[in-house]
Every structure is written in structure tokens, then in C-alpha cells.
Design a protein around this motif. Structure first.
Motif, PDB file in Angstrom:
ATOM      1  N   GLU A  98       0.849  -1.198   0.000  1.00  0.00           N
ATOM      2  CA  GLU A  98       0.000   0.000   0.000  1.00  0.00           C
ATOM      3  C   GLU A  98       0.886   1.251   0.000  1.00  0.00           C
ATOM      4  O   GLU A  98       1.883   1.318   0.706  1.00  0.00           O
ATOM      5  CB  GLU A  98      -0.913   0.016   1.228  1.00  0.00           C
ATOM      6  N   LYS A 148       2.254   3.203  -7.069  1.00  0.00           N
ATOM      7  CA  LYS A 148       2.050   2.572  -8.373  1.00  0.00           C
ATOM      8  C   LYS A 148       1.258   3.467  -9.339  1.00  0.00           C
ATOM      9  O   LYS A 148       1.617   3.584 -10.502  1.00  0.00           O
ATOM     10  CB  LYS A 148       1.329   1.231  -8.229  1.00  0.00           C
ATOM     11  N   ARG A 200     -14.272  -7.053  -7.736  1.00  0.00           N
ATOM     12  CA  ARG A 200     -13.451  -6.142  -6.910  1.00  0.00           C
ATOM     13  C   ARG A 200     -14.289  -5.531  -5.789  1.00  0.00           C
ATOM     14  O   ARG A 200     -13.870  -5.461  -4.642  1.00  0.00           O
ATOM     15  CB  ARG A 200     -12.886  -5.018  -7.800  1.00  0.00           C
ATOM     16  N   TYR A 260      -9.993 -13.231  -6.183  1.00  0.00           N
ATOM     17  CA  TYR A 260      -8.950 -12.526  -6.929  1.00  0.00           C
ATOM     18  C   TYR A 260      -8.589 -13.306  -8.197  1.00  0.00           C
ATOM     19  O   TYR A 260      -8.406 -12.722  -9.264  1.00  0.00           O
ATOM     20  CB  TYR A 260      -7.684 -12.339  -6.078  1.00  0.00           C
ATOM     21  N   ARG A 270      -9.062 -12.110 -12.032  1.00  0.00           N
ATOM     22  CA  ARG A 270      -7.847 -12.136 -12.881  1.00  0.00           C
ATOM     23  C   ARG A 270      -8.120 -12.840 -14.204  1.00  0.00           C
ATOM     24  O   ARG A 270      -7.749 -12.373 -15.274  1.00  0.00           O
ATOM     25  CB  ARG A 270      -6.744 -12.849 -12.095  1.00  0.00           C
ATOM     26  N   ARG A 291      -0.897  -4.392 -10.683  1.00  0.00           N
ATOM     27  CA  ARG A 291      -1.038  -5.659  -9.952  1.00  0.00           C
ATOM     28  C   ARG A 291      -1.410  -6.833 -10.864  1.00  0.00           C
ATOM     29  O   ARG A 291      -2.142  -6.690 -11.829  1.00  0.00           O
ATOM     30  CB  ARG A 291      -2.096  -5.593  -8.836  1.00  0.00           C
ATOM     31  N   SER A 315       0.658 -10.212  -6.587  1.00  0.00           N
ATOM     32  CA  SER A 315      -0.099  -9.655  -5.453  1.00  0.00           C
ATOM     33  C   SER A 315      -0.759 -10.788  -4.680  1.00  0.00           C
ATOM     34  O   SER A 315      -0.752 -10.789  -3.447  1.00  0.00           O
ATOM     35  CB  SER A 315      -1.202  -8.704  -5.938  1.00  0.00           C
ATOM     36  N   SER A 316      -1.329 -11.745  -5.398  1.00  0.00           N
ATOM     37  CA  SER A 316      -1.978 -12.868  -4.703  1.00  0.00           C
ATOM     38  C   SER A 316      -0.956 -13.703  -3.936  1.00  0.00           C
ATOM     39  O   SER A 316      -1.232 -14.190  -2.837  1.00  0.00           O
ATOM     40  CB  SER A 316      -2.719 -13.768  -5.701  1.00  0.00           C
ATOM     41  N   TYR A 346       0.068 -11.316  -0.848  1.00  0.00           N
ATOM     42  CA  TYR A 346      -1.014 -10.988   0.103  1.00  0.00           C
ATOM     43  C   TYR A 346      -1.716 -12.248   0.622  1.00  0.00           C
ATOM     44  O   TYR A 346      -1.856 -12.430   1.819  1.00  0.00           O
ATOM     45  CB  TYR A 346      -2.059 -10.064  -0.553  1.00  0.00           C
ATOM     46  N   GLN A 347      -2.218 -13.066  -0.317  1.00  0.00           N
ATOM     47  CA  GLN A 347      -2.963 -14.246   0.132  1.00  0.00           C
ATOM     48  C   GLN A 347      -2.016 -15.397   0.496  1.00  0.00           C
ATOM     49  O   GLN A 347      -2.187 -16.056   1.527  1.00  0.00           O
ATOM     50  CB  GLN A 347      -3.969 -14.710  -0.954  1.00  0.00           C
ATOM     51  N   ARG A 399      -7.825   9.152  -2.064  1.00  0.00           N
ATOM     52  CA  ARG A 399      -7.752   7.706  -2.174  1.00  0.00           C
ATOM     53  C   ARG A 399      -8.797   7.044  -1.291  1.00  0.00           C
ATOM     54  O   ARG A 399      -8.905   7.333  -0.109  1.00  0.00           O
ATOM     55  CB  ARG A 399      -6.367   7.211  -1.776  1.00  0.00           C
ATOM     56  N   LEU A 424      -8.531  -4.054   2.732  1.00  0.00           N
ATOM     57  CA  LEU A 424      -7.169  -4.487   3.063  1.00  0.00           C
ATOM     58  C   LEU A 424      -6.340  -3.361   3.692  1.00  0.00           C
ATOM     59  O   LEU A 424      -5.418  -3.624   4.455  1.00  0.00           O
ATOM     60  CB  LEU A 424      -6.470  -5.072   1.832  1.00  0.00           C
TER      61      LEU A 424
HETATM   62  P1  TMP Z   1      -5.129  -1.489  -5.110  1.00  0.00           P
HETATM   63  O1  TMP Z   1      -5.191  -0.745  -3.806  1.00  0.00           O
HETATM   64  O2  TMP Z   1      -3.771  -1.544  -5.709  1.00  0.00           O
HETATM   65  O3  TMP Z   1      -6.198  -1.082  -6.082  1.00  0.00           O
HETATM   66  O4  TMP Z   1      -5.429  -3.042  -4.764  1.00  0.00           O
HETATM   67  C1  TMP Z   1      -6.517  -3.407  -4.047  1.00  0.00           C
HETATM   68  C2  TMP Z   1      -6.150  -4.264  -2.879  1.00  0.00           C
HETATM   69  O5  TMP Z   1      -6.219  -5.629  -3.230  1.00  0.00           O
HETATM   70  C3  TMP Z   1      -4.768  -4.038  -2.308  1.00  0.00           C
HETATM   71  O6  TMP Z   1      -4.895  -3.954  -0.895  1.00  0.00           O
HETATM   72  C4  TMP Z   1      -4.007  -5.277  -2.663  1.00  0.00           C
HETATM   73  C5  TMP Z   1      -5.076  -6.321  -2.743  1.00  0.00           C
HETATM   74  N1  TMP Z   1      -4.812  -7.449  -3.638  1.00  0.00           N
HETATM   75  C6  TMP Z   1      -4.639  -8.714  -3.084  1.00  0.00           C
HETATM   76  O7  TMP Z   1      -4.659  -8.882  -1.871  1.00  0.00           O
HETATM   77  N2  TMP Z   1      -4.461  -9.766  -3.932  1.00  0.00           N
HETATM   78  C7  TMP Z   1      -4.469  -9.624  -5.289  1.00  0.00           C
HETATM   79  O8  TMP Z   1      -4.302 -10.613  -6.017  1.00  0.00           O
HETATM   80  C8  TMP Z   1      -4.646  -8.297  -5.845  1.00  0.00           C
HETATM   81  C9  TMP Z   1      -4.656  -8.102  -7.321  1.00  0.00           C
HETATM   82  C10 TMP Z   1      -4.822  -7.247  -4.979  1.00  0.00           C
END
Ligand code: TMP
Length: 210
Positions: free
Chosen positions: A13, A17, A51, A71, A75, A97, A101-102, A105-106, A153, A158
Motif C-alpha cells: 500500500e 504505483k 473487486r 482474486y 484475474r 497488480r 499480489s496474490s 497478500y494471500q 484515495r 485491506l
Molecule cells: P489497489 O489498492 O492496488 O487497487 O489493490 C486493491 C487491494 O487488493 C490491495 O490492498 C491489494 C489487494 N490485492 C490482493 O490482496 N491480492 C491480489 O491478487 C490483488 C490483485 C490485490
């Protein structure tokens, strides 16, 4: 078959980007490339709806695996509907992303396991990994401070996670960078935007793909 170039941007975060993508698009167009800018999760109608479900701050009950699958579903739809057709037209696709990212994060921060999350994503993307990925590495303290000073923003589900989660995301990206050293270029994003862009352009030129 003529094929464009699939370029993705990653980071925690507040890594910057969005600002980088705008400037990078200008630069690539100046260099004579046709560029499509898009983002995940989202980018096409069905994926934008997914989303909305994922990021809704009311959905605090969402299970980690549900989140990972949503996600991956977003995708898949975005890839077939938008990314692949643009690559077939020879464009550079600049995507905010993608699969990394997955994984961070996941897979890592949520503790589902990088390999497990990679396997559901391989089903979704059928081996279509990016040609080049720019990872904007930022200290979560710097990143979160940037987010909170930006009134425009929108805060998502998340963003509401604590500092520990964001530190885990960064540690997750470190693992992913180690896993794909050829594809992922690490950029120090704690610095000014101009400086970050300079690092990006020189790293991209070094790949010999631009
Ligand atoms: P963004 O803030 O870049 O628009 O992304 C949205 C949120 O989603 C950000 O907190 C990151 C999260 N994210 C995941 O956790 N896994 C994913 O695969 C993607 C694409 C985003």
C-alpha cells in the motif's frame, strides 16, 4: 504471431504505483509504443464487480480462501477479455497488480501458502505470466503515511489491516522476488517519484526488451 509485452507493477500500500503508471505510460508512448493501462482486481465489468465484493469494508467475515479464489476469478476474466487481446494486437499492457499480489497478500501474508495460491492462479492464467514485473519496494510505514495523507484515495478492506499485515506483505514480496529473479525488477520506492521513475527506465532499458 505478433505479440506485445506484458508489464506488471507490484507493491504494498502507498508504494506509488498509480503515479508511476501515469508517467511510465507517457514515457513509453513517447518511445513510440502503443500502451494499454489497466488494473487488478478489475479492468473489465465482471472483474470490477468482483473487486467491489472483495474490497467492501463491510465484508469483514470474508474467508482467506474465498478472497484468494475471488482474486483469481477476477484475474481470469480480465486476462481473457482485455489483456490477451491487447497483447495479440502488439501493445504493451501496463497492469497495476497481477498474480504476484496474490502470492504476497494471500499466499504469504494471509498464510495460505505461496505454492497453494500459485496453483489456483495457474489454473486461472494458464501459464501467462508477465514478461517483466516492476516491484516497488516501500517501507510500510512510509507507504501507509502516504495513503493517509491522500484524501482522494478510497480506503478499502485491506487498508484496514494492521502494520503487522503490511510488513508480512513486504516479506511475502521478498520471497516472490527470490522465486522469480529473472522476471521481477526490484525498485526502491521510498524515494521521490522522479527518482523512482529514473530507476524504472534504466532497469527496463537493461532488460533489452524496450
Ligand atoms: P489497489 O489498492 O492496488 O487497487 O489493490 C486493491 C487491494 O487488493 C490491495 O490492498 C491489494 C489487494 N490485492 C490482493 O490482496 N491480492 C491480489 O491478487 C490483488 C490483485 C490485490
Amino acid at each position: 504471431m505478433k505479440r506485445g509485452l506484458f508489464l506488471t507493477l507490484e507493491g504494498g500500500e502507498g508504494a506509488g504505483k498509480s503515479s508511476v503508471i501515469t508517467l511510465l505510460e507517457e514515457k513509453l508512448v513517447e518511445m513510440g509504443h502503443e500502451v494499454l493501462v489497466t488494473r487488478e482486481p478489475g479492468g473489465v465489468e465482471i472483474a470490477e464487480k468482483i473487486r467491489h465484493i472483495i474490497l467492501d469494508t463491510a465484508h469483514v467475515k470474508m474467508d482467506g480462501r474465498t478472497e484468494a479464489l475471488l482474486y483469481a476469478a477476477a484475474r481470469r476474466q480480465h486476462l481473457v477479455e482485455k489483456v490477451l487481446p491487447a497483447l495479440e494486437e502488439g501493445k504493451i499492457v501496463l497492469c497495476d497488480r497481477f498474480v504476484d499480489s496474490s502470492l504476497a497478500y494471500q499466499g504469504y501474508a494471509r498464510g495460505l501458502g505461496i505454492e497453494q495460491v500459485l496453483s489456483i492462479n495457474m489454473f486461472a492464467i494458464q501459464d501467462c505470466l508477465p514478461d517483466v514485473t516492476l516491484y516497488l519496494d516501500v517501507d510500510p510505514k512510509v507507504g501507509l503515511a502516504r495513503i493517509h495523507s491522500n484524501d482522494e484515495r478510497e480506503i478499502n478492506r485491506l487498508d484496514l489491516e494492521g502494520m503487522k499485515f503490511h510488513e508480512q506483505v513486504r516479506a511475502g514480496y521478498e520471497q516472490v522476488v527470490e522465486q522469480y529473479p529473472e522476471r521481477i525488477l526490484r525498485i526502491d520506492a521510498n524515494q521521490s517519484l522522479e527518482n523512482v521513475l529514473e530507476q524504472i527506465i534504466s532497469s527496463l532499458v537493461q532488460t533489452g526488451k524496450f
